[in-house]
Motif scaffolding. Structure first.
Motif, PDB file in Angstrom:
ATOM      1  N   UNK A   1     -26.827  30.572 -10.195  1.00  0.00           N
ATOM      2  CA  UNK A   1     -25.517  30.490 -11.213  1.00  0.00           C
ATOM      3  C   UNK A   1     -26.052  31.093 -12.359  1.00  0.00           C
ATOM      4  N   UNK A   2     -25.215  32.060 -12.854  1.00  0.00           N
ATOM      5  CA  UNK A   2     -25.460  32.465 -14.330  1.00  0.00           C
ATOM      6  C   UNK A   2     -24.361  31.968 -14.985  1.00  0.00           C
ATOM      7  N   UNK A   3     -24.512  31.149 -16.218  1.00  0.00           N
ATOM      8  CA  UNK A   3     -23.604  30.589 -16.980  1.00  0.00           C
ATOM      9  C   UNK A   3     -23.702  31.394 -18.503  1.00  0.00           C
ATOM     10  N   UNK A   4     -22.504  31.272 -19.100  1.00  0.00           N
ATOM     11  CA  UNK A   4     -22.453  31.758 -20.450  1.00  0.00           C
ATOM     12  C   UNK A   4     -23.122  30.702 -21.313  1.00  0.00           C
ATOM     13  N   UNK A   5     -23.814  31.347 -22.251  1.00  0.00           N
ATOM     14  CA  UNK A   5     -24.466  30.196 -23.199  1.00  0.00           C
ATOM     15  C   UNK A   5     -23.432  29.665 -24.178  1.00  0.00           C
ATOM     16  N   UNK A   6     -22.178  30.402 -24.486  1.00  0.00           N
ATOM     17  CA  UNK A   6     -21.221  29.810 -25.366  1.00  0.00           C
ATOM     18  C   UNK A   6     -20.101  28.973 -24.709  1.00  0.00           C
TER      19      UNK A   6
ATOM     20  N   UNK B   1     -27.264  37.970 -10.207  1.00  0.00           N
ATOM     21  CA  UNK B   1     -27.378  38.675 -11.399  1.00  0.00           C
ATOM     22  C   UNK B   1     -26.072  38.507 -12.118  1.00  0.00           C
ATOM     23  N   UNK B   2     -26.155  38.525 -13.444  1.00  0.00           N
ATOM     24  CA  UNK B   2     -24.758  38.455 -14.171  1.00  0.00           C
ATOM     25  C   UNK B   2     -23.821  39.919 -13.812  1.00  0.00           C
ATOM     26  N   UNK B   3     -22.807  39.591 -14.035  1.00  0.00           N
ATOM     27  CA  UNK B   3     -21.791  41.092 -13.747  1.00  0.00           C
ATOM     28  C   UNK B   3     -22.243  41.881 -15.192  1.00  0.00           C
ATOM     29  N   UNK B   4     -21.978  43.104 -14.763  1.00  0.00           N
ATOM     30  CA  UNK B   4     -22.357  44.371 -15.705  1.00  0.00           C
ATOM     31  C   UNK B   4     -22.000  44.170 -17.118  1.00  0.00           C
ATOM     32  N   UNK B   5     -20.577  43.637 -17.334  1.00  0.00           N
ATOM     33  CA  UNK B   5     -19.838  43.230 -18.392  1.00  0.00           C
ATOM     34  C   UNK B   5     -20.370  42.189 -19.431  1.00  0.00           C
ATOM     35  N   UNK B   6     -21.389  41.277 -18.914  1.00  0.00           N
ATOM     36  CA  UNK B   6     -22.015  40.265 -19.691  1.00  0.00           C
ATOM     37  C   UNK B   6     -23.296  40.861 -20.523  1.00  0.00           C
ATOM     38  N   UNK B   7     -23.232  40.174 -21.482  1.00  0.00           N
ATOM     39  CA  UNK B   7     -24.689  40.344 -22.489  1.00  0.00           C
ATOM     40  C   UNK B   7     -25.668  39.486 -22.345  1.00  0.00           C
ATOM     41  N   UNK B   8     -26.792  40.240 -22.510  1.00  0.00           N
ATOM     42  CA  UNK B   8     -28.191  39.421 -22.353  1.00  0.00           C
ATOM     43  C   UNK B   8     -28.839  39.222 -23.675  1.00  0.00           C
ATOM     44  N   UNK B   9     -29.303  38.263 -24.158  1.00  0.00           N
ATOM     45  CA  UNK B   9     -30.287  38.246 -25.405  1.00  0.00           C
ATOM     46  C   UNK B   9     -31.230  37.296 -25.019  1.00  0.00           C
ATOM     47  N   UNK B  10     -32.546  37.540 -25.707  1.00  0.00           N
ATOM     48  CA  UNK B  10     -33.449  36.529 -25.626  1.00  0.00           C
ATOM     49  C   UNK B  10     -33.718  35.747 -27.100  1.00  0.00           C
ATOM     50  N   UNK B  11     -33.466  34.564 -26.752  1.00  0.00           N
ATOM     51  CA  UNK B  11     -33.624  33.777 -28.058  1.00  0.00           C
ATOM     52  C   UNK B  11     -34.736  32.647 -27.873  1.00  0.00           C
TER      53      UNK B  11
ATOM     54  N   UNK C   1     -30.493  34.386 -22.486  1.00  0.00           N
ATOM     55  CA  UNK C   1     -29.216  33.832 -22.324  1.00  0.00           C
ATOM     56  C   UNK C   1     -28.352  34.740 -22.167  1.00  0.00           C
ATOM     57  N   UNK C   2     -27.212  34.579 -21.414  1.00  0.00           N
ATOM     58  CA  UNK C   2     -26.171  35.348 -21.149  1.00  0.00           C
ATOM     59  C   UNK C   2     -24.828  34.873 -21.709  1.00  0.00           C
ATOM     60  N   UNK C   3     -24.078  35.906 -22.378  1.00  0.00           N
ATOM     61  CA  UNK C   3     -22.783  35.804 -22.933  1.00  0.00           C
ATOM     62  C   UNK C   3     -21.833  36.456 -21.958  1.00  0.00           C
TER      63      UNK C   3
ATOM     64  N   UNK D   1     -21.275  40.195 -34.609  1.00  0.00           N
ATOM     65  CA  UNK D   1     -22.518  39.215 -34.743  1.00  0.00           C
ATOM     66  C   UNK D   1     -23.614  39.827 -33.941  1.00  0.00           C
ATOM     67  N   UNK D   2     -23.219  39.936 -32.822  1.00  0.00           N
ATOM     68  CA  UNK D   2     -23.941  40.615 -31.906  1.00  0.00           C
ATOM     69  C   UNK D   2     -24.802  41.900 -32.510  1.00  0.00           C
ATOM     70  N   UNK D   3     -24.208  42.784 -32.566  1.00  0.00           N
ATOM     71  CA  UNK D   3     -24.541  43.841 -33.134  1.00  0.00           C
ATOM     72  C   UNK D   3     -25.343  44.022 -34.468  1.00  0.00           C
ATOM     73  N   UNK D   4     -25.096  42.978 -35.176  1.00  0.00           N
ATOM     74  CA  UNK D   4     -25.898  42.687 -36.556  1.00  0.00           C
ATOM     75  C   UNK D   4     -26.958  41.893 -36.238  1.00  0.00           C
ATOM     76  N   UNK D   5     -27.212  41.323 -35.085  1.00  0.00           N
ATOM     77  CA  UNK D   5     -28.583  40.897 -34.333  1.00  0.00           C
ATOM     78  C   UNK D   5     -28.572  39.361 -35.124  1.00  0.00           C
ATOM     79  N   UNK D   6     -27.282  38.883 -35.573  1.00  0.00           N
ATOM     80  CA  UNK D   6     -27.429  37.457 -36.117  1.00  0.00           C
ATOM     81  C   UNK D   6     -27.741  36.448 -35.064  1.00  0.00           C
ATOM     82  N   UNK D   7     -28.372  35.441 -35.439  1.00  0.00           N
ATOM     83  CA  UNK D   7     -28.859  34.343 -34.577  1.00  0.00           C
ATOM     84  C   UNK D   7     -27.639  33.708 -34.234  1.00  0.00           C
TER      85      UNK D   7
END
Length: 71
Positions: free
Chosen positions: A19-24, A33-43, A48-50, A61-67
């Protein structure tokens, strides 16, 4: 590369269910695997997947690399 890319949950019948879940918003998909349209980040060392809806909402915020705590 033997690390897992997503958490695995056990089903009641004893088999693994990925099960892959959105972090938000906690939206989830029953997939290896998550769908191709989801975003992945390492924090903080964890992956974490969004989902695509949350990613669209927070794209600046994602493109600015904000926490994610700042979103």
């Amino acid at each position: 590369m033997d690390e897992e890319t997503h958490p695995r949950n056990e089903r009641s019948d004893g088999q693994d269910a990925a099960v892959v879940a959105c972090a938000l918003c906690s939206a989830s998909v029953n997939s290896e695997t998550p769908p191709a349209t989801w975003t992945c980040s390492v924090e903080n060392g964890s992956r974490q997947y969004v989902c695509d809806t949350c990613a669209r909402t927070h794209i600046r915020a994602i493109e600015s690399r904000l926490d994610s705590a700042w979103w």
